[in-house]
Design a protein around this motif. Structure first.
Motif, mmCIF file in Angstrom:
data_model
loop_
_atom_site.group_PDB
_atom_site.id
_atom_site.type_symbol
_atom_site.label_atom_id
_atom_site.label_comp_id
_atom_site.label_asym_id
_atom_site.label_seq_id
_atom_site.Cartn_x
_atom_site.Cartn_y
_atom_site.Cartn_z
ATOM 1 N N TYR A 2 0.781 -1.216 0.013
ATOM 2 C CA TYR A 2 0.059 -0.094 -0.279
ATOM 3 C C TYR A 2 1.104 1.154 0.094
ATOM 4 O O TYR A 2 1.795 1.246 0.678
ATOM 5 N N PRO A 5 -1.868 7.715 -0.829
ATOM 6 C CA PRO A 5 -1.933 8.898 -1.955
ATOM 7 C C PRO A 5 -1.146 9.982 -1.585
ATOM 8 O O PRO A 5 -1.231 10.600 -0.620
ATOM 9 N N ILE A 32 -0.675 -0.114 -4.558
ATOM 10 C CA ILE A 32 -1.911 0.253 -4.909
ATOM 11 C C ILE A 32 -2.170 1.308 -3.637
ATOM 12 O O ILE A 32 -1.646 1.481 -2.741
ATOM 13 N N ASP A 33 -3.151 2.264 -4.288
ATOM 14 C CA ASP A 33 -3.439 3.081 -3.139
ATOM 15 C C ASP A 33 -4.738 3.206 -2.980
ATOM 16 O O ASP A 33 -5.393 4.025 -2.257
ATOM 17 N N ASP A 34 -5.346 2.086 -2.968
ATOM 18 C CA ASP A 34 -6.831 1.862 -2.426
ATOM 19 C C ASP A 34 -6.870 0.878 -1.587
ATOM 20 O O ASP A 34 -6.735 -0.189 -1.611
ATOM 21 N N ARG A 35 -7.161 1.126 -0.233
ATOM 22 C CA ARG A 35 -7.417 -0.101 1.033
ATOM 23 C C ARG A 35 -8.451 -0.995 0.789
ATOM 24 O O ARG A 35 -7.975 -2.165 1.128
ATOM 25 N N ALA A 36 -9.356 -0.526 0.235
ATOM 26 C CA ALA A 36 -10.629 -1.500 0.024
ATOM 27 C C ALA A 36 -10.111 -2.445 -1.011
ATOM 28 O O ALA A 36 -10.345 -3.896 -0.964
ATOM 29 N N ALA A 37 -9.533 -2.023 -2.261
ATOM 30 C CA ALA A 37 -9.066 -2.914 -3.329
ATOM 31 C C ALA A 37 -7.814 -3.827 -2.772
ATOM 32 O O ALA A 37 -7.949 -5.013 -3.174
ATOM 33 N N ARG A 40 -9.606 -6.623 -0.948
ATOM 34 C CA ARG A 40 -10.027 -7.585 -1.963
ATOM 35 C C ARG A 40 -9.189 -8.442 -2.440
ATOM 36 O O ARG A 40 -9.070 -9.833 -2.852
ATOM 37 N N GLU A 55 -11.326 -2.642 8.932
ATOM 38 C CA GLU A 55 -11.517 -2.520 7.691
ATOM 39 C C GLU A 55 -11.806 -3.995 6.931
ATOM 40 O O GLU A 55 -12.454 -4.012 6.089
#
Length: 112
Positions: A2, A5, A32-37, A40, A55
């Motif tokens: 992670y 951003p 990646i900069d989207d914690r939900a993604a 997943r 989360e």
């Protein structure tokens, strides 16, 4: 891995092992900069994700994810909301705070 951003550096994983602080980074080919993604992708088996347990509470409950390094991670102080005092009387903020308190299992801490 992670990356916050707007930051150029990657998330550093911080632990305590035998009472001493330990830091590390995972070698990865994905940033990646989207914690939900990120969560997943971890559920899909792409590798570990450094995310807060709140989360991924549902994924943990379903056993889609499991905690790693649980004994080495220091206790969490929780989630805090900081908002300028002049804007604290806004109805939308008040509604958010009230809803969060009603739906939270965490006890309210008084400032010390």
């Amino acid at each position: 891995m992670y990356r916050f951003p707007g930051f150029r550096s990657l998330q550093v994983w911080e632990f305590q092992r035998e009472g001493k602080p330990v830091q590390g980074q995972m070698d990865t080919g994905l940033i990646i900069d989207d914690r939900a993604a990120l969560a997943r992708l971890a559920v899909q088996g792409f590798g570990p994700a450094f995310v807060r347990d709140v989360e991924v509470a549902q994924e943990l409950a379903r056993r889609d994810l499991e905690l790693m390094f649980a004994d080495d991670i220091p206790p969490d102080d929780g989630i805090f909301l900081y908002f300028p005092a002049a804007l604290q009387s806004q109805p939308k903020l008040r509604a958010f705070i009230d809803t969060t308190r009603e739906n939270s299992s965490v006890k309210r801490r008084r400032p010390s």
